[in-house]
Motif scaffolding. Structure first.
Motif, PDB file in Angstrom:
ATOM      1  N   ILE A  91       0.852  -1.176   0.000  1.00 51.33           N
ATOM      2  CA  ILE A  91       0.000   0.000   0.000  1.00 51.33           C
ATOM      3  C   ILE A  91       0.894   1.233   0.000  1.00 51.33           C
ATOM      4  O   ILE A  91       2.090   1.144   0.286  1.00 51.33           O
ATOM      5  CB  ILE A  91      -0.953   0.018   1.217  1.00 51.33           C
ATOM      6  CG1 ILE A  91      -0.141  -0.057   2.524  1.00 51.33           C
ATOM      7  CG2 ILE A  91      -1.957  -1.120   1.138  1.00 51.33           C
ATOM      8  CD1 ILE A  91      -0.997   0.044   3.768  1.00 51.33           C
ATOM      9  N   GLY A  92       0.288   2.370  -0.331  1.00 48.91           N
ATOM     10  CA  GLY A  92       1.039   3.620  -0.352  1.00 48.91           C
ATOM     11  C   GLY A  92       1.337   4.132  -1.739  1.00 48.91           C
ATOM     12  O   GLY A  92       1.794   5.266  -1.902  1.00 48.91           O
ATOM     13  N   GLN A  93       1.086   3.307  -2.747  1.00 50.41           N
ATOM     14  CA  GLN A  93       1.291   3.738  -4.129  1.00 50.41           C
ATOM     15  C   GLN A  93      -0.042   4.111  -4.781  1.00 50.41           C
ATOM     16  O   GLN A  93      -0.203   5.204  -5.310  1.00 50.41           O
ATOM     17  CB  GLN A  93       1.978   2.627  -4.941  1.00 50.41           C
ATOM     18  CG  GLN A  93       3.350   2.232  -4.427  1.00 50.41           C
ATOM     19  CD  GLN A  93       4.406   3.273  -4.715  1.00 50.41           C
ATOM     20  OE1 GLN A  93       4.169   4.234  -5.449  1.00 50.41           O
ATOM     21  NE2 GLN A  93       5.585   3.102  -4.126  1.00 50.41           N
ATOM     22  N   ALA A  94      -1.014   3.188  -4.741  1.00 44.01           N
ATOM     23  CA  ALA A  94      -2.309   3.425  -5.369  1.00 44.01           C
ATOM     24  C   ALA A  94      -3.152   4.366  -4.500  1.00 44.01           C
ATOM     25  O   ALA A  94      -2.955   4.455  -3.280  1.00 44.01           O
ATOM     26  CB  ALA A  94      -3.036   2.103  -5.571  1.00 44.01           C
ATOM     27  N   HIS A 227      -3.285  -9.122   0.910  1.00 48.58           N
ATOM     28  CA  HIS A 227      -2.672  -8.425   2.036  1.00 48.58           C
ATOM     29  C   HIS A 227      -1.381  -7.761   1.562  1.00 48.58           C
ATOM     30  O   HIS A 227      -0.796  -8.166   0.556  1.00 48.58           O
ATOM     31  CB  HIS A 227      -2.357  -9.401   3.174  1.00 48.58           C
ATOM     32  CG  HIS A 227      -1.355 -10.442   2.813  1.00 48.58           C
ATOM     33  ND1 HIS A 227      -1.690 -11.570   2.068  1.00 48.58           N
ATOM     34  CD2 HIS A 227      -0.012 -10.537   3.061  1.00 48.58           C
ATOM     35  CE1 HIS A 227      -0.605 -12.308   1.880  1.00 48.58           C
ATOM     36  NE2 HIS A 227       0.429 -11.717   2.477  1.00 48.58           N
ATOM     37  N   ALA A 228      -0.972  -6.752   2.299  1.00 45.98           N
ATOM     38  CA  ALA A 228       0.249  -6.025   1.963  1.00 45.98           C
ATOM     39  C   ALA A 228       1.459  -6.683   2.627  1.00 45.98           C
ATOM     40  O   ALA A 228       1.350  -7.298   3.680  1.00 45.98           O
ATOM     41  CB  ALA A 228       0.135  -4.567   2.431  1.00 45.98           C
ATOM     42  N   VAL A 229       2.580  -6.569   1.957  1.00 43.98           N
ATOM     43  CA  VAL A 229       3.875  -7.018   2.490  1.00 43.98           C
ATOM     44  C   VAL A 229       4.696  -5.786   2.787  1.00 43.98           C
ATOM     45  O   VAL A 229       4.732  -4.848   1.974  1.00 43.98           O
ATOM     46  CB  VAL A 229       4.585  -7.937   1.485  1.00 43.98           C
ATOM     47  CG1 VAL A 229       5.985  -8.292   1.964  1.00 43.98           C
ATOM     48  CG2 VAL A 229       3.765  -9.200   1.252  1.00 43.98           C
ATOM     49  N   PRO A 230       5.373  -5.729   3.936  1.00 41.16           N
ATOM     50  CA  PRO A 230       6.206  -4.551   4.219  1.00 41.16           C
ATOM     51  C   PRO A 230       7.204  -4.306   3.090  1.00 41.16           C
ATOM     52  O   PRO A 230       7.709  -5.256   2.459  1.00 41.16           O
ATOM     53  CB  PRO A 230       6.908  -4.930   5.516  1.00 41.16           C
ATOM     54  CG  PRO A 230       6.016  -5.931   6.174  1.00 41.16           C
ATOM     55  CD  PRO A 230       5.386  -6.688   5.047  1.00 41.16           C
TER      56      PRO A 230
END
Length: 233
Positions: A91-94, A227-230
């Motif tokens: 997350i953090g891009q879209a 799910h997101a991966v760090p």
């Protein structure tokens, strides 16, 4: 699709200079050795009448010419890039905190390189929409630029900056050693349409050699994204 890194061109000025010097040193060495083993009568005719070098100098020249080629090859291995790709859901891009499959270009080499060109190839997972239901295999774009790739995705209703993004990498950009660079990200609507995205990067190292590597960005993509991966960068 060949995903191996390869050298597409050696620096012409360096290669031809070193090969030329080595060829001259070999000719001088052969001339000197043959001349030393001729009888006195044979030294009257050209080219054996010319004494260009003695045996010691000819041998030293030959060793220097061969040594220069070996040294160049060793230095080329030291400064060559080690290009690869890394990708994960995050997350953090879209927009709006949506999950997106994010792909990065990795240069694991020790030296910086200069970008010569970046090309894209998309394999679609669904046929291109038309007025009539299309038939046949899913299409591919072939190698094209960033603008051509965005245009190919537009008929599927995919919006750059919302459903996906392809990083803009300008020619003559510098990739440092031991570094990561964003290639692009894809949300779930884009992953439904796009089966795989290949990014072919051509770079020039400090010796002037051109290296090329195609990166597969979506081969192991999670479909659907759960799910997101760090961040791994």
């Amino acid at each position: 699709m060949d995903l191996r890194q390869r050298v597409v061109r050696r620096s012409p000025s360096v290669v031809w200079t070193l090969n030329g010097l080595a060829a001259v040193s070999v000719l001088l060495f052969v001339h000197t050795m043959v001349r030393q083993n001729l009888p006195p009568d044979g030294l009257r005719d050209w080219p054996w009448s010319w004494q260009l070098l003695d045996a010691q100098s000819a041998t030293a020249g030959l060793m220097a010419g061969i040594g220069a080629i070996i040294a160049r090859a060793q230095f080329a291995r030291t400064v060559q890039p080690l290009l690869g790709g890394r990708a994960w859901p995050g997350i953090g891009q879209a927009p709006d905190g949506a999950l997106a499959w994010t792909c990065h270009l990795v240069n694991s080499g020790q030296s910086a390189v200069v970008v010569v060109s970046v090309e894209y190839w998309i394999d679609f997972g669904a046929p291109e929409p038309t007025a009539e239901q299309p038939a046949g295999p899913a299409p591919s774009t072939g190698w094209t630029g960033r603008a051509g790739t965005i245009a190919a995705l537009a008929p599927y209703g995919l919006r750059p900056g919302t459903d996906y993004r392809l990083a803009s990498i300008a020619p003559n950009s510098v990739f440092g050693g031991e570094s990561n660079y964003l290639l692009g990200w894809f949300t779930e609507p884009a992953l439904v349409v796009v089966r795989d995205l290949y990014v072919r990067v051509t770079v020039r190292d400090r010796l002037g050699d051109l290296h090329q590597r195609a990166i597969s960005c979506l081969t192991d993509a999670d479909r659907p994204l759960t799910h997101a991966v760090p961040d791994q960068v």
